[in-house]
Each structure stands twice: as C-alpha cells, then as structure tokens.
Design an enzyme around this catalytic site. Structure first.
Site, PDB file in Angstrom:
ATOM      1  N   HIS A 267      13.332  16.227  -6.112  1.00 12.58           N
ATOM      2  CA  HIS A 267      14.374  15.491  -6.354  1.00 12.58           C
ATOM      3  C   HIS A 267      14.049  14.829  -7.874  1.00 12.58           C
ATOM      4  O   HIS A 267      12.873  14.723  -8.188  1.00 12.58           O
ATOM      5  CB  HIS A 267      14.129  14.014  -5.453  1.00 12.58           C
ATOM      6  CG  HIS A 267      15.370  13.463  -5.468  1.00 12.58           C
ATOM      7  ND1 HIS A 267      15.465  12.024  -6.320  1.00 12.58           N
ATOM      8  CD2 HIS A 267      16.781  13.410  -4.973  1.00 12.58           C
ATOM      9  CE1 HIS A 267      16.688  11.492  -6.346  1.00 12.58           C
ATOM     10  NE2 HIS A 267      17.499  12.215  -5.362  1.00 12.58           N
ATOM     11  N   GLU A 327      19.998  16.104   0.767  1.00 12.10           N
ATOM     12  CA  GLU A 327      20.935  17.519   1.271  1.00 12.10           C
ATOM     13  C   GLU A 327      20.347  18.301   2.382  1.00 12.10           C
ATOM     14  O   GLU A 327      21.083  18.853   2.947  1.00 12.10           O
ATOM     15  CB  GLU A 327      20.901  18.290  -0.082  1.00 12.10           C
ATOM     16  CG  GLU A 327      21.329  17.479  -1.198  1.00 12.10           C
ATOM     17  CD  GLU A 327      22.866  17.154  -1.284  1.00 12.10           C
ATOM     18  OE1 GLU A 327      23.502  16.888  -0.379  1.00 12.10           O
ATOM     19  OE2 GLU A 327      23.357  16.846  -2.560  1.00 12.10           O
TER      20      GLU A 327
HETATM   21  N1  COA Z   1      12.027  25.100  -5.341  1.00 12.48           N
HETATM   22  C1  COA Z   1      11.187  25.575  -5.819  1.00 12.48           C
HETATM   23  N2  COA Z   1      10.590  24.980  -7.002  1.00 12.48           N
HETATM   24  C2  COA Z   1      11.107  23.811  -7.524  1.00 12.48           C
HETATM   25  C3  COA Z   1      12.072  23.199  -6.511  1.00 12.48           C
HETATM   26  C4  COA Z   1      12.641  23.510  -5.656  1.00 12.48           C
HETATM   27  N3  COA Z   1      13.520  23.094  -4.758  1.00 12.48           N
HETATM   28  N4  COA Z   1      12.275  21.963  -7.422  1.00 12.48           N
HETATM   29  C5  COA Z   1      11.638  21.959  -8.508  1.00 12.48           C
HETATM   30  N5  COA Z   1      10.919  22.991  -8.529  1.00 12.48           N
HETATM   31  C6  COA Z   1       9.704  23.316  -9.481  1.00 12.48           C
HETATM   32  C7  COA Z   1      10.438  24.045 -10.633  1.00 12.48           C
HETATM   33  O1  COA Z   1      10.742  25.013 -10.786  1.00 12.48           O
HETATM   34  C8  COA Z   1       9.616  23.173 -11.719  1.00 12.48           C
HETATM   35  O2  COA Z   1       8.517  24.214 -11.867  1.00 12.48           O
HETATM   36  P1  COA Z   1       7.888  24.722 -13.197  1.00 12.48           P
HETATM   37  O3  COA Z   1       7.412  23.337 -13.848  1.00 12.48           O
HETATM   38  O4  COA Z   1       6.787  25.803 -12.987  1.00 12.48           O
HETATM   39  O5  COA Z   1       9.030  25.267 -14.333  1.00 12.48           O
HETATM   40  C9  COA Z   1       8.975  22.166 -11.310  1.00 12.48           C
HETATM   41  O6  COA Z   1       9.059  22.201 -10.032  1.00 12.48           O
HETATM   42  C10 COA Z   1       9.838  20.749 -11.582  1.00 12.48           C
HETATM   43  O7  COA Z   1      11.078  20.893 -11.651  1.00 12.48           O
HETATM   44  P2  COA Z   1      12.164  20.338 -12.413  1.00 12.48           P
HETATM   45  O8  COA Z   1      13.221  21.176 -12.635  1.00 12.48           O
HETATM   46  O9  COA Z   1      11.645  19.929 -13.725  1.00 12.48           O
HETATM   47  O10 COA Z   1      12.492  18.968 -11.530  1.00 12.48           O
HETATM   48  P3  COA Z   1      13.877  18.098 -11.843  1.00 12.48           P
HETATM   49  O11 COA Z   1      13.268  16.688 -11.391  1.00 12.48           O
HETATM   50  O12 COA Z   1      14.536  18.420 -13.010  1.00 12.48           O
HETATM   51  O13 COA Z   1      14.744  18.722 -10.504  1.00 12.48           O
HETATM   52  C11 COA Z   1      16.051  18.971  -8.639  1.00 12.48           C
HETATM   53  C12 COA Z   1      15.174  18.047  -9.267  1.00 12.48           C
HETATM   54  C13 COA Z   1      16.818  18.327  -7.445  1.00 12.48           C
HETATM   55  C14 COA Z   1      17.133  19.558  -9.635  1.00 12.48           C
HETATM   56  C15 COA Z   1      15.261  20.083  -8.275  1.00 12.48           C
HETATM   57  O14 COA Z   1      14.217  19.853  -7.287  1.00 12.48           O
HETATM   58  C16 COA Z   1      15.947  21.335  -7.485  1.00 12.48           C
HETATM   59  O15 COA Z   1      16.559  22.345  -8.054  1.00 12.48           O
HETATM   60  N6  COA Z   1      16.141  21.089  -5.963  1.00 12.48           N
HETATM   61  C17 COA Z   1      17.049  22.115  -5.346  1.00 12.48           C
HETATM   62  C18 COA Z   1      18.562  21.710  -5.320  1.00 12.48           C
HETATM   63  C19 COA Z   1      18.688  20.516  -4.541  1.00 12.48           C
HETATM   64  O16 COA Z   1      18.211  20.313  -3.486  1.00 12.48           O
HETATM   65  N7  COA Z   1      19.459  19.578  -5.160  1.00 12.48           N
HETATM   66  C20 COA Z   1      19.992  18.473  -4.462  1.00 12.48           C
HETATM   67  C21 COA Z   1      19.351  17.251  -5.108  1.00 12.48           C
HETATM   68  S1  COA Z   1      19.454  15.589  -4.167  1.00 12.48           S
END
Ligand code: COA
Length: 383
Positions: A267, A327
């Site tokens: 998140h 979710e």
């Molecule tokens: N599965 C695997 N790896 C994940 C991950 C997941 N669900 N969420 C984050 N990561 C990893 C990223 O690949 C990144 O790795 P890196 O630093 O080696 O590149 C690191 O964790 C940080 O991720 P980042 O994209 O900067 O985090 P964010 O705060 O921008 O992303 C989300 C938040 C929710 C977009 C992200 O966690 C995600 O895509 N989750 C899955 C989709 C989801 O459940 N969405 C509903 C949200 S309520």
C-alpha cells in the site's frame, strides 16, 4: 540559469504523485499508515464496520454525527428515493448498460442521472441530494450487472436497507440476512479513506463550483484505474489459480521469481497491515459462521496465501513492509456474498460514493478553487 532549473530549485521534486502534500483540511477521515489506523468521523473503523449500518455511516459523514433513529430513517428513505429515481431512467440507458466495463457504464449512467434527474428541478440540497446520488450509484451498478448476465434489471425496494437492496437488485433472489450484513460491513469499511485519488478528483471538480453529479462521475473515472480500485478481481483470479492452501507458497514464489506483483499486497500509505483487511476478514468469518457456502474454504485459502506472500515479500524487501491491503479480503467477501467479480470495482463505488459526496460538501464549504502549479520543463522561446 534556465527557467526549468530555476523552477526545479523553487519546487523541490515533491510534485510527482503529490506524496505527503496536504491539499485540504477534513473532518471526514484520517489514515495513519505507520500505526495502521483509520479514523472515520471521529471513530476507529473497527468500531464502525459490522457495528453500524451503511445508513448510519452516511449520517456520520454527511451530518458529522452518528444519526438518531429518526435521522437514520430519513437517510434510509432518501437513499431509497435515489435508487428509485435512478431506476426510472433505466429504459433510456439500454445502450450504456451494455458497456463491457462496469465502471465505464456506471460513470455514463451517473452523468445521465445528473442531466435528467427530477431532484435537480426540485432544488434539493444538503444531505438529501447526497443520498439521492449515492442511492442512484447502487441501482446503476446493479442494473449493469443484470444486463451483463442477460437478465432484466430489478426495481429497488424501499423497505430494504441499502446493502440488502443492492444485493437483491444484483442477484434477484431474497438474500440471506448474513450476506446483506457482510456486504453492509464492506460498504461501511470502504466509504471513506483520506485523500485518495478519486476523492481528490471529486474535490477538484467541486472546487470549481461544478455540480455534485459531475464530481461523482469524475471520481468514478479515477476509481476505475487499475492502480486505484481495480485489484480485487485479480486477487480472486490469484486465489482461483492457487486453488489449495498447500500450493500457496510455491505459487507465490514462482510469481515473484517471474517479477510479477502479488495483488492485494502492499500500500502507498500503510506500512503495517491495512486495518480494513482485518475488519473484512472478521466479516467473512461471521458469514462463515452463519453458514455461507464456500466462505470458509476461500477464507482458509486467502489466509494461507496472505501468510506466504507476507513472508516472501519480507525476505525480498526487508526495509519495505508489504502486507495485505483492503483489496485482499474484499475479493473474498464480495465473492462470498455472491457478487460477480466484474462488479467488484462498481461495488467499491457503491460504498465510496458516500465519502465522495461528503467531500464535495466539505469542499463547497471551503469555497476555494483547487489550482496547483506545474513546473515548466519545455523550451523557452528566445525573444
Ligand atoms: N508484490 C510484489 N512486490 C511489490 C508489491 C507487491 N504487491 N508491492 C510493492 N512491491 C515492491 C515493488 O516491486 C518495489 O520493489 P523494488 O524497490 O525492488 O522496485 C517495492 O516493493 C516498492 O514498491 P512501490 O511501487 O514503490 O510501492 P508503492 O507504494 O508505489 O505501491 C501499490 C503501492 C499498492 C501500488 C503496490 O504495493 C502494488 O502494486 N500492490 C499490488 C496491487 C494492489 O493490491 N493494489 C491495491 C491497493 S489498495
């Protein structure tokens, strides 16, 4: 120094994604990502979901306090009116309701409601207007699901609560109280959540002095993006692919090795488990106790998958906690109450509409146009 560099120095690079930028004062909700706490209208989410109904939550968001019995009844009646006003428009929405994407259909129906609805000429204001629009979202979402499955939309029933009537309008059968209660807990859980992308969108539209329906239609447009409201369907696909708790760890390992993200994990704000995941998990357990077919097996699978994903993500990202988000258990709950997965994001809108409406009212009171700045990085013409 050129203009781009000057501006870069003035607005140090925070602008991308607006992380941490405060854009409004709000009394509606607060998300504490470090402690995993969600406060809605002065109450912890754990004290609301499963304890008060969606009508009460609407009262809390729209009037600032949990309603007494009379106000609760008036809110329930106004939501029912909104559902009925929307249903009157279904015959003129036949083409819209055949849209492939449920959120796209919902957006168009809501915009149509704004152009036609009788309540506009009656000059409705205050929470009655909010209730009518919130009620309408449920009817349109349900009608789209009916049309998609080749069935006829079902008229709303003013005698039922909002969650129970939505479920009946989708499924067409007399619903068990347990399923309606679980869906009600879900709608309460997702009704408001700080300055998320769709809420911000609604406030930007409201800040221009535009109307409520335009703000809600724009918010649906933001919610339908896969980075915001689109994850629960893919979570269910993942659980289907895993199939059995014993296969969870290997499936997650293969997925991560392939460089893919685990849906429902991680998140932007929370650094601990999303408190809404626990609230929904509890609601599913109650549904299981009340004998919902399949809820128990799916819950056991979801728990095993969450455990495997959390452990493996912790190994890969020791400095970045990645835990279950709302979710994850949304998928299990909405499936257990019998909603089709393509209706998950529109159902999110059914609950979140209450929060969007409250934010529009709050923004109207603030009365200031939201108009941020950008940093120009293009060429400068020579004089
Ligand atoms: N599965 C695997 N790896 C994940 C991950 C997941 N669900 N969420 C984050 N990561 C990893 C990223 O690949 C990144 O790795 P890196 O630093 O080696 O590149 C690191 O964790 C940080 O991720 P980042 O994209 O900067 O985090 P964010 O705060 O921008 O992303 C989300 C938040 C929710 C977009 C992200 O966690 C995600 O895509 N989750 C899955 C989709 C989801 O459940 N969405 C509903 C949200 S309520």
């Amino acid at each position: 120094m050129d203009l781009a560099k000057q501006n870069g120095a003035k607005h140090a690079a925070k602008a991308s994604g607006l992380d941490g930028v405060v854009v409004a004062d709000t009394a509606l909700s607060e998300v504490d990502g470090e402690r995993g706490r969600l406060i809605v209208g002065g109450h912890d989410i754990e004290a609301l979901a499963g304890k008060v109904g969606f009508e009460d939550l609407c009262g809390l968001l729209w009037t600032g306090a949990l309603p007494d019995a009379a106000t609760r009844g008036a809110i329930a009646a106004a939501l029912a009116e909104g559902r009925a006003l929307a249903f009157e428009q279904i015959p003129s929405l036949e083409e819209t309701l055949t849209a492939e994407d449920g959120s796209a259909a919902l957006l168009s129906c809501v915009a149509h409601f704004g152009a036609r609805a009788a309540w506009r000429s009656e000059g409705q204001r205050g929470w009655v207007e909010l209730a009518h629009v919130t009620g309408a979202v449920a009817t349109f979402a349900a009608a789209w699901a009916r049309r998609r499955s080749g069935s006829t939309p079902i008229a709303p029933d003013a005698a039922l609560g909002h969650a129970a009537d939505f479920l009946r309008m989708v499924r067409g059968a007399a619903e068990t109280e347990a399923a309606a209660r679980a869906l009600d807990a879900y709608l309460v859980t997702v009704a408001d959540h700080g300055m998320n992308a769709s809420t911000f969108t609604a406030r930007v539209v409201a800040s221009t002095g535009s109307d409520l329906v335009s703000a809600i239609a724009a918010a649906i447009g933001a919610l339908k993006g896969p980075l915001h409201g689109g994850a629960p369907g893919p979570v269910l696909d993942m659980l289907d692919a895993i199939g059995d708790p014993s296969r969870a760890a290997a499936w997650i390992a293969a997925e991560l090795a392939a460089g893919r993200r685990i849906m429902g994990m991680g998140h932007r704000i929370y650094r601990v488990r999303d408190p809404r995941a626990a609230v929904l998990e509890r609601a599913i357990s109650e549904l299981e106790r009340d004998g919902s077919a399949g809820a128990g097996a799916r819950l056991a699978l979801a728990r095993a998958t969450e455990r495997a994903a959390e452990a493996q993500l912790a190994e890969r990202h020791p400095d970045r906690p990645l835990k279950a988000n709302v979710e994850f258990y949304t998928a299990v709950l909405l499936d257990a109450v019998g909603l089709p997965r393509e209706l998950f994001t529109p159902t999110f809108a059914v609950g979140r509409a209450a929060g969007w409406c409250a934010h529009v009212e709050e923004q109207r009171r603030a009365g200031r146009l939201i108009r941020p700045a950008s940093r120009y990085i293009g060429p400068i013409p020579t004089a």
